[in-house]
Design a protein around this motif. Structure first.
Motif, PDB file in Angstrom:
ATOM      1  N   PHE A 253       0.830  -1.199   0.000  1.00  0.00           N
ATOM      2  CA  PHE A 253       0.000   0.000   0.000  1.00  0.00           C
ATOM      3  C   PHE A 253       0.868   1.254   0.000  1.00  0.00           C
ATOM      4  CE2 PHE A 253      -1.356   3.287   3.069  1.00  0.00           C
ATOM      5  CZ  PHE A 253      -2.241   3.972   2.245  1.00  0.00           C
ATOM      6  N   ARG A 254       1.893   1.268   0.846  1.00  0.00           N
ATOM      7  CA  ARG A 254       2.774   2.449   0.912  1.00  0.00           C
ATOM      8  C   ARG A 254       3.482   2.671  -0.421  1.00  0.00           C
ATOM      9  NH1 ARG A 254       3.969  -0.212   5.960  1.00  0.00           N
ATOM     10  NH2 ARG A 254       2.945   0.874   7.693  1.00  0.00           N
ATOM     11  N   GLN A 255       3.888   1.597  -1.072  1.00  0.00           N
ATOM     12  CA  GLN A 255       4.533   1.727  -2.377  1.00  0.00           C
ATOM     13  C   GLN A 255       3.554   2.302  -3.400  1.00  0.00           C
ATOM     14  OE1 GLN A 255       6.206  -1.900  -3.907  1.00  0.00           O
ATOM     15  NE2 GLN A 255       7.020  -0.941  -5.757  1.00  0.00           N
ATOM     16  N   CYS A 256       2.341   1.785  -3.420  1.00  0.00           N
ATOM     17  CA  CYS A 256       1.331   2.305  -4.350  1.00  0.00           C
ATOM     18  C   CYS A 256       1.021   3.770  -4.042  1.00  0.00           C
ATOM     19  CB  CYS A 256       0.061   1.470  -4.265  1.00  0.00           C
ATOM     20  SG  CYS A 256       0.230  -0.217  -4.900  1.00  0.00           S
ATOM     21  N   ARG A 257       0.966   4.111  -2.760  1.00  0.00           N
ATOM     22  CA  ARG A 257       0.683   5.496  -2.372  1.00  0.00           C
ATOM     23  C   ARG A 257       1.772   6.428  -2.859  1.00  0.00           C
ATOM     24  NH1 ARG A 257       1.063   6.355   3.857  1.00  0.00           N
ATOM     25  NH2 ARG A 257       3.205   5.862   3.235  1.00  0.00           N
ATOM     26  N   ASP A 258       3.039   5.964  -2.802  1.00  0.00           N
ATOM     27  CA  ASP A 258       4.153   6.793  -3.259  1.00  0.00           C
ATOM     28  C   ASP A 258       4.134   6.971  -4.771  1.00  0.00           C
ATOM     29  OD1 ASP A 258       4.984   7.044  -0.652  1.00  0.00           O
ATOM     30  OD2 ASP A 258       6.483   5.437  -0.783  1.00  0.00           O
ATOM     31  N   PHE A 259       3.760   5.909  -5.502  1.00  0.00           N
ATOM     32  CA  PHE A 259       3.769   5.963  -6.964  1.00  0.00           C
ATOM     33  C   PHE A 259       2.524   6.653  -7.522  1.00  0.00           C
ATOM     34  CE2 PHE A 259       6.638   1.965  -7.502  1.00  0.00           C
ATOM     35  CZ  PHE A 259       7.730   2.721  -7.105  1.00  0.00           C
ATOM     36  N   TRP A 260       1.354   6.326  -6.941  1.00  0.00           N
ATOM     37  CA  TRP A 260       0.079   6.837  -7.443  1.00  0.00           C
ATOM     38  C   TRP A 260      -0.660   7.508  -6.286  1.00  0.00           C
ATOM     39  CZ3 TRP A 260       1.478   1.598  -8.245  1.00  0.00           C
ATOM     40  CH2 TRP A 260       2.026   1.342  -9.502  1.00  0.00           C
ATOM     41  N   GLN A 261      -0.308   8.749  -6.022  1.00  0.00           N
ATOM     42  CA  GLN A 261      -0.788   9.434  -4.818  1.00  0.00           C
ATOM     43  C   GLN A 261      -2.293   9.638  -4.804  1.00  0.00           C
ATOM     44  OE1 GLN A 261       1.473  13.042  -4.405  1.00  0.00           O
ATOM     45  NE2 GLN A 261       3.425  11.977  -4.177  1.00  0.00           N
ATOM     46  N   ASP A 262      -2.919   9.711  -5.964  1.00  0.00           N
ATOM     47  CA  ASP A 262      -4.360   9.964  -6.029  1.00  0.00           C
ATOM     48  C   ASP A 262      -5.187   8.684  -6.110  1.00  0.00           C
ATOM     49  OD1 ASP A 262      -3.915  12.719  -5.996  1.00  0.00           O
ATOM     50  OD2 ASP A 262      -3.704  12.811  -8.170  1.00  0.00           O
ATOM     51  N   LEU A 263      -4.544   7.528  -6.027  1.00  0.00           N
ATOM     52  CA  LEU A 263      -5.255   6.259  -6.147  1.00  0.00           C
ATOM     53  C   LEU A 263      -5.809   5.845  -4.782  1.00  0.00           C
ATOM     54  CD1 LEU A 263      -6.061   3.680  -7.697  1.00  0.00           C
ATOM     55  CD2 LEU A 263      -3.786   2.752  -7.130  1.00  0.00           C
ATOM     56  N   PRO A 264      -7.142   5.830  -4.613  1.00  0.00           N
ATOM     57  CA  PRO A 264      -7.705   5.369  -3.340  1.00  0.00           C
ATOM     58  C   PRO A 264      -7.531   3.864  -3.187  1.00  0.00           C
ATOM     59  CG  PRO A 264      -9.466   5.924  -4.875  1.00  0.00           C
ATOM     60  CD  PRO A 264      -8.187   6.287  -5.550  1.00  0.00           C
ATOM     61  N   VAL A 265      -7.134   3.459  -1.981  1.00  0.00           N
ATOM     62  CA  VAL A 265      -6.869   2.046  -1.705  1.00  0.00           C
ATOM     63  C   VAL A 265      -7.782   1.570  -0.579  1.00  0.00           C
ATOM     64  CG1 VAL A 265      -5.158   0.350  -0.959  1.00  0.00           C
ATOM     65  CG2 VAL A 265      -4.474   2.237  -2.460  1.00  0.00           C
ATOM     66  N   VAL A 266      -8.426   0.425  -0.810  1.00  0.00           N
ATOM     67  CA  VAL A 266      -9.256  -0.223   0.198  1.00  0.00           C
ATOM     68  C   VAL A 266      -8.603  -1.558   0.548  1.00  0.00           C
ATOM     69  CG1 VAL A 266     -11.484  -1.308   0.667  1.00  0.00           C
ATOM     70  CG2 VAL A 266     -11.385   0.851  -0.597  1.00  0.00           C
ATOM     71  N   LEU A 267      -8.375  -1.797   1.837  1.00  0.00           N
ATOM     72  CA  LEU A 267      -7.819  -3.074   2.273  1.00  0.00           C
ATOM     73  C   LEU A 267      -8.927  -4.105   2.437  1.00  0.00           C
ATOM     74  CD1 LEU A 267      -5.098  -2.248   4.986  1.00  0.00           C
ATOM     75  CD2 LEU A 267      -4.773  -2.800   2.570  1.00  0.00           C
ATOM     76  N   LEU A 268      -8.676  -5.306   1.939  1.00  0.00           N
ATOM     77  CA  LEU A 268      -9.606  -6.413   2.114  1.00  0.00           C
ATOM     78  C   LEU A 268      -9.123  -7.284   3.265  1.00  0.00           C
ATOM     79  CD1 LEU A 268     -10.189  -7.481  -1.606  1.00  0.00           C
ATOM     80  CD2 LEU A 268     -11.673  -6.063  -0.165  1.00  0.00           C
ATOM     81  N   ALA A 269      -9.959  -7.439   4.265  1.00  0.00           N
ATOM     82  CA  ALA A 269      -9.641  -8.277   5.420  1.00  0.00           C
ATOM     83  C   ALA A 269     -10.336  -9.619   5.252  1.00  0.00           C
ATOM     84  CB  ALA A 269     -10.089  -7.594   6.708  1.00  0.00           C
ATOM     85  N   HIS A 270      -9.581 -10.700   5.325  1.00  0.00           N
ATOM     86  CA  HIS A 270     -10.140 -12.029   5.098  1.00  0.00           C
ATOM     87  C   HIS A 270     -10.677 -12.608   6.410  1.00  0.00           C
ATOM     88  CE1 HIS A 270      -8.564 -11.272   1.291  1.00  0.00           C
ATOM     89  NE2 HIS A 270      -7.409 -11.897   1.371  1.00  0.00           N
ATOM     90  N   GLN A 271     -11.658 -11.927   6.936  1.00  0.00           N
ATOM     91  CA  GLN A 271     -12.310 -12.343   8.177  1.00  0.00           C
ATOM     92  C   GLN A 271     -13.699 -11.718   8.191  1.00  0.00           C
ATOM     93  OE1 GLN A 271      -9.094 -10.767  10.449  1.00  0.00           O
ATOM     94  NE2 GLN A 271     -10.174  -8.897  10.992  1.00  0.00           N
ATOM     95  N   PRO A 272     -14.648 -12.312   8.898  1.00  0.00           N
ATOM     96  CA  PRO A 272     -16.019 -11.789   8.840  1.00  0.00           C
ATOM     97  C   PRO A 272     -16.189 -10.433   9.501  1.00  0.00           C
ATOM     98  CG  PRO A 272     -15.856 -13.620  10.391  1.00  0.00           C
ATOM     99  CD  PRO A 272     -14.564 -13.581   9.649  1.00  0.00           C
ATOM    100  N   LEU A 273     -15.398 -10.139  10.533  1.00  0.00           N
ATOM    101  CA  LEU A 273     -15.470  -8.855  11.221  1.00  0.00           C
ATOM    102  C   LEU A 273     -14.087  -8.231  11.265  1.00  0.00           C
ATOM    103  CD1 LEU A 273     -17.834  -9.730  14.221  1.00  0.00           C
ATOM    104  CD2 LEU A 273     -18.424  -8.519  12.114  1.00  0.00           C
TER     105      LEU A 273
END
Length: 271
Positions: free
Chosen positions: A71-91
């Motif tokens: 995520f940090r690498q993507c943020r540095d390269f593409w600063q305007d790209l919104p990132v959503v983390l997917l958590a592999h758990q129900p909650l």
């Protein structure tokens, strides 16, 4: 149901190596009109970001890769790209979510299939400014909410602040069936900011990042236990504006709210 053409032609990149995780998500977003691309390795993800310039990245698990480092690498390269983390758990753990949001992640969502509607609604909320050009919005925006005329604004009502906060929280809790917590909080605060100049009494009401109203912070500027006529009218307009935001995605949300969210008494004073 959430609208089926709300993500028309939006390029969404899913970074996930497990087909059981990404396939239902890709199917859901494709049905909503998005152009979905899947990358199963770090190298493929970086190439796709450069080639396709996606509007949103759903970042799950990739082989031999730490998701937050990526995520940090993507943020540095593409600063305007919104990132959503997917958590592999129900909650999703609240502590982890809050920490990730402080790092710049736009949302942390469960990848489980029972949460697909919430995922789509949150994606819609993040991309919404890109989906509605000014001219298009003007054509389909609902009529403006009339500002109520209060003949005696200082006159009190028999409605306590505690009761009003309970009703507002009921609205938020009901809305979670259709939207993510982050979207609900954004809708409340957006409506509040829109109305600030005409309804300054709303400045006294506090709604948190997740759309919850704290009884200890509600209307903190006033020691009066009951609402004034002016405050009640301001709350009604706030709820109506929040409802309009929701109806951009769920067209019959106002009707659902009246039928199922609040008790009859609460409907009478807030809707």
């Amino acid at each position: 149901m959430v609208g089926t053409s709300t993500l028309h032609n939006q390029i969404i990149l899913i970074a996930e190596m497990n087909e059981r995780v990404y396939k239902p998500i890709a199917t859901q977003l494709t049905r909503a009109g998005a152009v979905v691309c899947v990358s199963e390795t770090r190298q493929a993800l970086l190439k796709e970001c450069d080639r396709r310039h996606p509007q949103l990245l759903l970042l799950g698990t990739l082989p031999h890769t730490n998701s937050l480092d990526l995520f940090r690498q993507c943020r540095d390269f593409w600063q305007d790209l919104p990132v959503v983390l997917l958590a592999h758990q129900p909650l999703v753990n609240d502590y982890f979510r809050d920490w990730a949001l402080k790092q710049g992640v736009r949302a942390v969502l469960s990848s489980y299939v029972q949460h697909l509607a919430q995922l789509q609604a949150t994606v819609q909320d993040i991309l919404f400014p890109l989906l509605e050009p000014v001219a298009a919005t003007a054509k389909r925006t609902m009529p403006p909410i009339p500002i109520p005329v209060v003949t005696n604004p200082a006159k009190g009502t028999d409605i306590s602040r505690a009761r009003a906060i309970i009703a507002l929280n009921q609205i938020s809790e009901f809305s979670q069936k259709y939207f993510g917590n982050l979207a609900i909080g954004n809708y409340w605060r957006k409506a509040q900011q829109t109305l600030q100049s005409e309804h300054p009494l709303l400045d006294c009401w506090v709604v948190d990042h997740w759309g919850s109203f704290d009884p200890e912070q509600g209307a903190i500027a006033s020691p009066e236990p009951h609402l004034s006529q002016a405050e009640l009218q301001s709350l009604k307009v706030w709820v109506a504006t929040f409802t309009q935001e929701c109806e951009r995605i769920v067209v019959d949300f106002a009707q659902l709210l009246r039928q199922y969210a609040l008790s009859e008494a609460d409907c009478r004073f807030l809707l």
